[in-house]
Structure formats: C-alpha cells, structure tokens
Design a protein around this motif. Structure first.
Motif, mmCIF file in Angstrom:
data_model
loop_
_atom_site.group_PDB
_atom_site.id
_atom_site.type_symbol
_atom_site.label_atom_id
_atom_site.label_comp_id
_atom_site.label_asym_id
_atom_site.label_seq_id
_atom_site.Cartn_x
_atom_site.Cartn_y
_atom_site.Cartn_z
ATOM 1 N N UNK A 41 0.843 -1.191 0.000
ATOM 2 C CA UNK A 41 0.000 0.000 0.000
ATOM 3 C C UNK A 41 0.880 1.244 0.000
ATOM 4 N N UNK A 42 0.280 2.367 -0.355
ATOM 5 C CA UNK A 42 1.026 3.616 -0.366
ATOM 6 C C UNK A 42 1.580 3.919 1.021
ATOM 7 N N UNK A 43 0.779 3.684 2.056
ATOM 8 C CA UNK A 43 1.232 3.959 3.417
ATOM 9 C C UNK A 43 2.441 3.130 3.793
ATOM 10 N N UNK A 44 2.411 1.845 3.444
ATOM 11 C CA UNK A 44 3.544 0.972 3.760
ATOM 12 C C UNK A 44 4.786 1.385 2.978
ATOM 13 N N UNK A 45 4.592 1.739 1.710
ATOM 14 C CA UNK A 45 5.721 2.178 0.886
ATOM 15 C C UNK A 45 6.332 3.462 1.430
ATOM 16 N N UNK A 52 14.418 11.772 -2.158
ATOM 17 C CA UNK A 52 14.067 11.007 -3.356
ATOM 18 C C UNK A 52 13.155 9.806 -3.066
ATOM 19 N N UNK A 53 13.471 8.926 -2.102
ATOM 20 C CA UNK A 53 12.625 7.736 -1.896
ATOM 21 C C UNK A 53 11.154 8.028 -1.625
ATOM 22 N N UNK A 54 10.798 8.982 -0.748
ATOM 23 C CA UNK A 54 9.364 9.226 -0.533
ATOM 24 C C UNK A 54 8.630 9.674 -1.788
#
Length: 496
Positions: free
Chosen positions: A201-205, A252-254
């Motif tokens: 999910x977006x939250x987990x990512x 960058x990662x987020x």
C-alpha cells in the motif's frame, strides 16, 4: 588569516565554466577501460583468484588510482592513458590463456554472493547478480570519492570542477551519476515484489521510504552543522545556504514511492521521468523561475536554498530514469523474452542498452543543438532538461561498455545453467575493490566526505606542490578503498 584562506578556497571552486562533453567522456572512459584490462588479466590468467598483495595492489591501481591519474597527472593526455590500458587488454585477449585459466578455481569466491540459500536450491534466480552493474556502480562511487578531495588541489584542472551555472564538467556528471545509480538499484525491491506478486500500500511504501531516508537526512543535518560550526569553505550556489546533497538523496525515496503507487506498470517510469523534467523546463523557460533561481536575493528560507529545492525536480527525473534502466538490466529475462536462450537474452540486453543510450543521446542533442534543436544549455545548478538527458545518456553508455566487457570476457556468467555455477562465474568476473565499494557505497562516500574535511582543515591544499598533492591523494584513495575492502572481508554491510 583563516577568513582570508576560506575566501581563497571558495573562489577556487567558484565561477568556473567546465569543459566539453567529449572531454568528460574521455576522462570517465578510464573506468571501463581499466575494468577491461582487469577482465583480461582475470579471464586469461586467473590473476585475481588468489587475492594476495600483488592482486590487491593491481586491483587498486587499475580500478582506483588509474582514475586519479586521469584527473591529475594525465589530465591533458587522456587518450594516451586510455591507450595504455586498452592495448595490453587486447594483447591478452588474443594470446592463448595460461594453463591455470583452464582449471576450475578451488578457492572459495571472494564475496558472499556464492553462499547457498537456506533451502539449498540450485534453480537460477530471477534477479541474478550482475557483475557489470557491480563494476559500473563501484567505479562511479570510486570516481566520486576521488574527485571530492582532488578538486581542492591545484593539480586537479579547474575545467573538471563544477561549473557555476551553464556548462558541463566531470564533477557535474558525478553528482547526476550518483543519483542515476541510486535509481537503478532501487528497481530491485520493486521487481522482487512484482515477481512474487506482492503489492504494498502507499502507506507501507511511504513508511519504508522514510526509514531509508532518515539516515540520509541525519547525515545532511550533521554536514550542515559541521560546515557552519567549523566555518568550512562552502560554495553557496551549488545547493544554497543550508541545503546539501544528502538532503536531495533523502527526499528522493518518498517522492518515488508516491509516483510508484500511481502506476503498477513498470515501463512508464521513463515516461514519468521525461514528463517531470519537461514540465520543469517549461516552468524555467516560460515563467520567472529561472531568474528567481539565478538572481533572487537570499532573504528567506526558500530563497536561501532555491538551488537545492528546485533542482530536486531534475534529480527526481534522473532517479526515475535510472530506475527505468534497472527494470531492464536487473531481471534475468527481458520482458517478453522469457523463453529465449541465454545467448539471445544477452544480445537482447545489449541491444536494449544501446537503444536506451541512443534515445537519451538523441534527446540531449535535440535540446542542445543550435542548428536543429532547442538551443538549451546544460545547467547542473538547476538540473534542467538537458542536464537530465546528458546524465541519462552518459550512464546508459557506461553501463553498456561494462556489459560488453563482461559479455566478451566472462560468457560463463550468462550461460550458466545452475545456481552455484552462475555465482562462481559472477565472482570471477567481479573486482573485489569495485564489489566492496558498491557493497558499502554510501558509507564509503560518507567516509570520503569526512576525510576530505579533515584534509582541508589540516593542510593548505592550495599551496601544495605536485608531488605532495599526489602523495596525499594516493594515500586518501588507498585509505577509503582499503576500508571498503576490509568491511567486505569482515562481511559487514553498513546500511545508511
């Protein structure tokens, strides 16, 4: 006196115009040509199987010191240095291999990639180790670490240092390549999840991306307070008053996690890179953004750090371009070619890499040509559209050269039919120095930054002669390389 010396140091790296794209290509060609000679020695004579002092010294000379020489003593004789590396490699390739080269090495391979997994399965994995990617990333980290200290010495040509606003240089390419390389390896966990049919999910990512960004953010803050607290020389127009490269890497990662959640289709990553960089260029050209970045007074937090804030869009596009290449080069089978032979897969991979290189190069030419293009100039300071295309084309070309070398000298890597054989061949095709630098790349980069600060705080680098400067730089290069090799030998991976 200290303030005067600080001013001299800042002036030494300011208002520079760089060099030509071709000269950047010549100096950076040292990395793949050095790997070419390393590969010839290894494939024809098993020179690095017994990794004693002679092999270790040769490894460092070829894959670290050679680049240092290219940026210092041989900076005006780059074709000669490349020739000195290529010629013996060609001779070794056509000479009969030594008898020992026909024997299977009995010594365990030098890195940990050859250990069996927990269930002892011998089936080929879908995301294999790619020695040419290890060599490419190790060489990129090595060249970046060499340049960040060498730039403070007069023996390092000013044309290789970062340009003020418009132009191309070796160090401008180094910054972009670091981001491109990070994007390439970021494709691995995404591919792994895709192959296992696991979705996040977006939250987990986002939580995962913030965990990986936290150490970088901390390093950025440490660097900020160190520079300000020690009154260290700084070039404000690189990123701004408070911003630094660690902050760019941390953000960058987020952002990538957010974009990745919008589409599960991997091929669109390159298009997303192109879209972001094109919109950013339109904003630069059609609004007052370009003038704001270049000339606005530094009166508030945004204006004080405007270079770092807005160039982030360009670096994000570069990161995504690297990720797009990762989706192609990291899996064993190219999309749509899962049933073809290993030889056909390798030819298809080389063709894909050549296509990427050509596409990015044509885009770079189309934006910069004064005869048939948009007549734009490269700006690392803003990370504009030509800069994104230049960095992407260059890195694709470098990866292609490393891949060609692996294909010619180590065909056993991609022809292996079982897991242990593939790992054994991959170890043979991997320089221990480059593997070690790649394994702990960010930690080594941090160490190089600390050593650079220590040297600049204790030595008058501007007044040092050629011999003293070379002695210092060789000792520095040998030290961070030795630390990387030692960490690998102790089986330590420092995750930052």
């Amino acid at each position: 006196m200290a303030q005067s010396y600080k001013t001299l140091k800042e002036e030494f790296v300011s208002n520079l115009s760089g060099s030509s794209v071709s000269e950047v290509n010549y100096v950076t060609a040292i990395a793949p040509t050095a790997y070419l000679l390393w590969s010839a020695l290894q494939s024809r004579h098993n020179f690095f199987d017994r990794y004693g002092p002679a092999a270790y010294l040769t490894d460092i000379l070829l894959n670290a010191v050679a680049f240092l020489f290219a940026t210092t003593l041989y900076s005006s004789h780059l074709l000669l240095l490349n020739t000195l590396l290529i010629s013996p490699a060609i001779v070794l390739y056509f000479l009969p291999p030594a008898a020992a080269a026909h024997k299977k090495a009995v010594k365990p391979p030098p890195n940990n990639a050859s250990k069996k997994d927990a269930n002892g399965a011998e089936k080929l994995v879908q995301l294999p180790i790619r020695p040419f990617i290890t060599a490419y990333r190790g060489a990129m980290i090595m060249s970046t670490c060499v340049a960040i200290l060498a730039v403070d010495f007069r023996i390092f040509p000013r044309r290789f240092a970062k340009v003020e606003t418009w132009g191309t240089s070796l160090m401008d390419m180094g910054v972009g390549s670091f981001v491109f390389s990070a994007g390439l390896v970021s494709a691995r966990p995404i591919l792994s999840a895709h192959l296992s049919s696991k979705t996040s999910s977006l939250g987990k990512s986002l939580r995962s991306s913030f965990r990986s960004s936290a150490p970088l953010l901390l390093l950025g803050l440490i660097r900020l307070y160190s520079v300000k607290g020690l009154d260290y020389a700084e070039h404000v127009t690189e990123y701004g008053v408070h911003w630094n490269f660690f902050f760019t890497l941390a953000l960058l990662p987020p952002f990538v996690a957010i974009f990745q959640s919008f589409s599960a289709m991997l091929p669109y990553t390159a298009l997303l890179s192109l879209f972001i960089s094109s919109i950013y260029e339109l904003l630069l050209d059609l609004t007052s953004l370009k003038a704001y970045i270049l000339t606005a007074p530094r009166i508030d937090l945004l204006s004080q750090n405007r270079e770092g804030v807005f160039s982030f869009l360009g670096y994000l596009a570069i990161f995504l371009a690297g990720q797009a290449i990762g989706f192609d080069v990291l899996p064993r089978n190219l999309r749509g070619r899962s049933t073809t032979s290993s030889n056909q897969q390798r030819r298809a991979l080389l063709l894909r890499l050549a296509t990427w290189t050509t596409a990015w190069s044509l885009l770079f030419y189309a934006t910069t040509s004064f005869s048939f293009g948009l007549k734009l100039r490269v700006s690392r300071r803003m990370a504009n559209l030509p800069y994104v295309f230049w960095v992407s084309a260059f890195n694709c070309a470098q990866i292609t050269l490393f891949c060609i070398t692996e294909t010619v000298f180590f065909p056993g890597v991609y022809r292996a039919v079982e897991k242990e054989g593939e790992r054994r061949e991959s170890d043979r095709a991997t320089s221990r120095v480059l593997y070690s630098l790649n394994r702990n790349g960010l930690a080594v980069f941090l160490l190089a930054n600390l050593l650079t600060g220590l040297v600049n705080l204790t030595l008058d680098t501007l007044s040092m002669g050629r011999m003293a400067a070379m002695g210092t730089l060789i000792a520095y290069t040998s030290l961070f390389t030795a630390v990387a090799v030692a960490l690998d030998r102790w089986n330590l991976s420092i995750k930052l």
